[in-house]
Design a protein around this motif. Structure first.
Motif, PDB file in Angstrom:
ATOM      1  N   SER A 116      38.897 -10.966  20.434  1.00  0.00           N
ATOM      2  CA  SER A 116      40.220 -10.408  20.109  1.00  0.00           C
ATOM      3  C   SER A 116      40.063  -9.544  18.876  1.00  0.00           C
ATOM      4  CB  SER A 116      41.292 -11.477  19.909  1.00  0.00           C
ATOM      5  OG  SER A 116      41.135 -12.185  18.710  1.00  0.00           O
ATOM      6  N   PHE A 125      42.935  -8.328  16.612  1.00  0.00           N
ATOM      7  CA  PHE A 125      43.933  -8.235  15.533  1.00  0.00           C
ATOM      8  C   PHE A 125      43.452  -8.848  14.216  1.00  0.00           C
ATOM      9  CE2 PHE A 125      44.694 -12.463  17.157  1.00  0.00           C
ATOM     10  CZ  PHE A 125      45.058 -13.190  16.040  1.00  0.00           C
ATOM     11  N   TRP A 126      42.533  -9.803  14.286  1.00  0.00           N
ATOM     12  CA  TRP A 126      42.126 -10.503  13.066  1.00  0.00           C
ATOM     13  C   TRP A 126      40.896  -9.863  12.405  1.00  0.00           C
ATOM     14  CZ3 TRP A 126      37.571 -13.538  12.270  1.00  0.00           C
ATOM     15  CH2 TRP A 126      36.677 -13.458  13.341  1.00  0.00           C
ATOM     16  N   HIS A 167      41.254  -8.512   8.964  1.00  0.00           N
ATOM     17  CA  HIS A 167      41.334  -9.610   7.990  1.00  0.00           C
ATOM     18  C   HIS A 167      39.943 -10.080   7.588  1.00  0.00           C
ATOM     19  CE1 HIS A 167      45.340 -10.756  10.199  1.00  0.00           C
ATOM     20  NE2 HIS A 167      45.420  -9.603   9.567  1.00  0.00           N
TER      21      HIS A 167
END
Lengths: 391, 391
Positions: free
Chosen positions: A258, A260-261, A264
């Motif tokens: 994935s 989205f992270w 971060h």
């Protein structure tokens, strides 16, 4: 060209279990015959426990005979044609629970609980088959060798060379290191060096995790919370270990974690590499690095963005690096976009500028794997999604 | 009141190594006498290897005799008075490398490599001493018991009860679970239940990490990248395991993990708990939860924000939860704000609305630990930082 070239950087291929026997050295046949019914039973139990039968039954019904593309090249080409995909990077574990190489040499690649010699035998069986499978259609099939590099490095290096000489374009390594020397150990330099010099892309793929007790409440929740971290973990051993500093041409692909992270993670590493007061007592751990962790990432790391690609992934594409994100379909896994890849692309990528789409859908993969774009475009002209659908 | 009440939720206290002998059951004296020179030598080596002597020497020079506050109550009160702090939560490992409890019962609390009986003996020695230390000044000293709950649960529960009966306000548990049953195991319910019913706050504290090979390049970079994750890891076992669902009054404090990444962790858990298509094949792992992971976090979890508190922490205070962030000084650790706490507060908190400052500097801690705010205010009126400095 009024169609997009699509390269899926996350595909899976594998033989039905029993057929791996033909690719094993004969001295492992007895062990294989003993293990096969056990592997079948473990698979059945896992499926019963984890893979809800109603979900799976419905999925198989939708999938029809397309699943045989896990091992059958003509089915595969038909299926990916229909899905709009010109070429694919091929990981093991065709259909997750039914087509894994023997002796624990599937995606999990745990460096514990299995005899390394047997695990190597299973890995080699898969590597022989996948090399053969890719030679059938070398333009469309980008094969990876399973390399158990946490065991003996010389043996691993021999397999890497074999892979390169047999047309494979990268290696899949174990993300979980167990009690073996971690990826910042200099003993692994010969492998990174060979891959860097010969353009072999080093991969980890999500899935491997510690041995959770799945009978406990919430264990799956823990798994879904942690799985991407475990797959990504080798990266900070490589970055802080100075491996990308020493081998600036080394290419690493992080697959199905994935997206989205990821910004971060990059922020975290940059902050950790820069804080002074709070880490002063730990001494100098940065002076062997000439760049920030996120800068190594953008130069050396690609993201095989599949399965979990959604609006969130599109939103962070520039934070990850527009030249680092590569689309994937995860065919034939149930969590991927197949057989609805075009619809998902349109849903999640609509409105993205065309030059960025070109990069994510194939341009970055062409660069990462050094693909023959002219030959691929001939295929894309026939089966690729039409550009106007994304406008 | 024209001063702020400050409660530091991250302080450290511990005896000079040799003085823990007096708090050990006498049957462990022989083992203690054997271990002491080894512990000293390991500490010396770690200091030589990790704690650069020039950094440490300078820090000790600045710190002067204030370091003795790690075990000397009158020094401690003088020091925290000067630092503007009215009360503190007290973790073990006074001066990181010199005042840890014996037999591996310091902050690390690894559930491997040490005899559990000896580790328990070390933990009890510390618990006896810290209970005594807190009784000297129960308004200002909020003591925690070390509870090795990964071993026998009945034994752990007895220690939790002893801690409560002896005035301690919470427990410190091992964040690293090794091969022991994880925190989503129902066998731990009696401990969560007792803590929830009696207002004992359960803590993890950063520092513990797997056994990295620190002779490898970049190992410290790996440590700083991962340390907060290891400390936070029990949270998702508790959240997905349904522990906060079952014990809604249970309080958990996560200490010294830095703050900027916590909103990312909450987002990650919420996304993982909500994605449907990609996790469909894993079955149902959410129906035992009535709230989102971030909602359990805001109800049941506090952040002991210390050491790494900076502009980044201030920026995300609402994303974490303005009622969940608690200031800490980390006294007497070198990475903390002491002896410049007031200056750091002013630098990083200037311009934050007064009601939010009140919550972060003490209000949230008062609620979390159920403190006597009237008595604390008497102290704060004398030594707290003046409010006008933050305007």
């Amino acid at each position: 060209m009024d169609r997009f070239l699509i390269v899926s950087t996350d595909g899976h291929a594998g033989l039905p279990m029993e057929r791996y026997r033909d690719y094993l050295d004969s001295k492992y046949h007895a062990a294989f015959d003993e293990a096969l019914p056990i592997q079948r039973e473990m698979t059945r139990q896992a499926e019963e426990f984890l893979l809800l039968s109603d979900f799976n039954d419905k999925w198989r019904e939708d999938a029809g005979d397309g699943l045989a593309g896990a091992w059958d090249g003509s089915v595969r080409n038909r299926v990916i044609d229909a899905d709009g995909v010109a070429a694919e990077v091929l990981f093991p574990d065709g259909i997750t629970e039914m087509n894994a190489p023997p002796f624990g040499a599937g995606l999990a690649l745990k460096p514990w609980g299995i005899d390394p010699e047997l695990q190597w035998a299973g890995a080699r069986a898969h590597n022989r088959w996948i090399a053969e499978f890719c030679k059938e259609d070398p333009v469309r099939r980008i094969g990876l060798a399973i390399v158990l590099m946490l065991y003996d490095v010389d043996e691993a290096l021999r397999e890497v060379k074999w892979a390169h000489e047999n047309g494979l374009k990268g290696i899949l390594i174990p993300p979980l290191m167990g009690d073996k020397d971690a990826y910042n150990h200099p003993k692994y330099y010969p492998i990174w060096e060979y891959c860097a010099e010969n353009g072999l892309v080093v991969h980890t793929h999500s899935g491997p995790s510690p041995d959770y007790d799945y009978t406990l409440p919430g264990a799956i929740g823990v798994f879904v919370t942690e799985f991407a971290w475990w797959a990504a973990r080798p990266l900070w051993f490589l970055i802080f270990g100075g491996v990308f500093e020493k081998f600036p041409k080394l290419k690493f692909a992080l697959t199905e974690v994935s997206e989205f992270w990821i910004p971060h993670m990059l922020e975290l590493m940059d902050v950790r590499a820069s804080v002074k007061h709070t880490s002063g007592k730990l001494g100098d751990f940065r002076s062997h690095l000439t760049m920030k962790p996120s800068e190594y990432f953008r130069r050396n790391v690609w993201v095989g963005a599949s399965a979990l690609f959604d609006e969130g992934s599109t939103a962070v594409r520039h934070e990850i690096g527009i030249e680092n994100v590569m689309w994937g379909t995860d065919y034939p896994h149930p969590e991927g976009s197949w057989p609805h890849t075009k619809e998902k692309m349109e849903a999640y990528l609509k409105g993205v500028p065309e030059n960025e789409l070109e990069l994510m859908l194939s341009g970055n993969a062409v660069n990462c794997y050094d693909l023959d774009v002219d030959k691929l475009n001939v295929i894309a002209e026939r089966i690729g999604p039409v550009r106007s659908a994304f406008a």
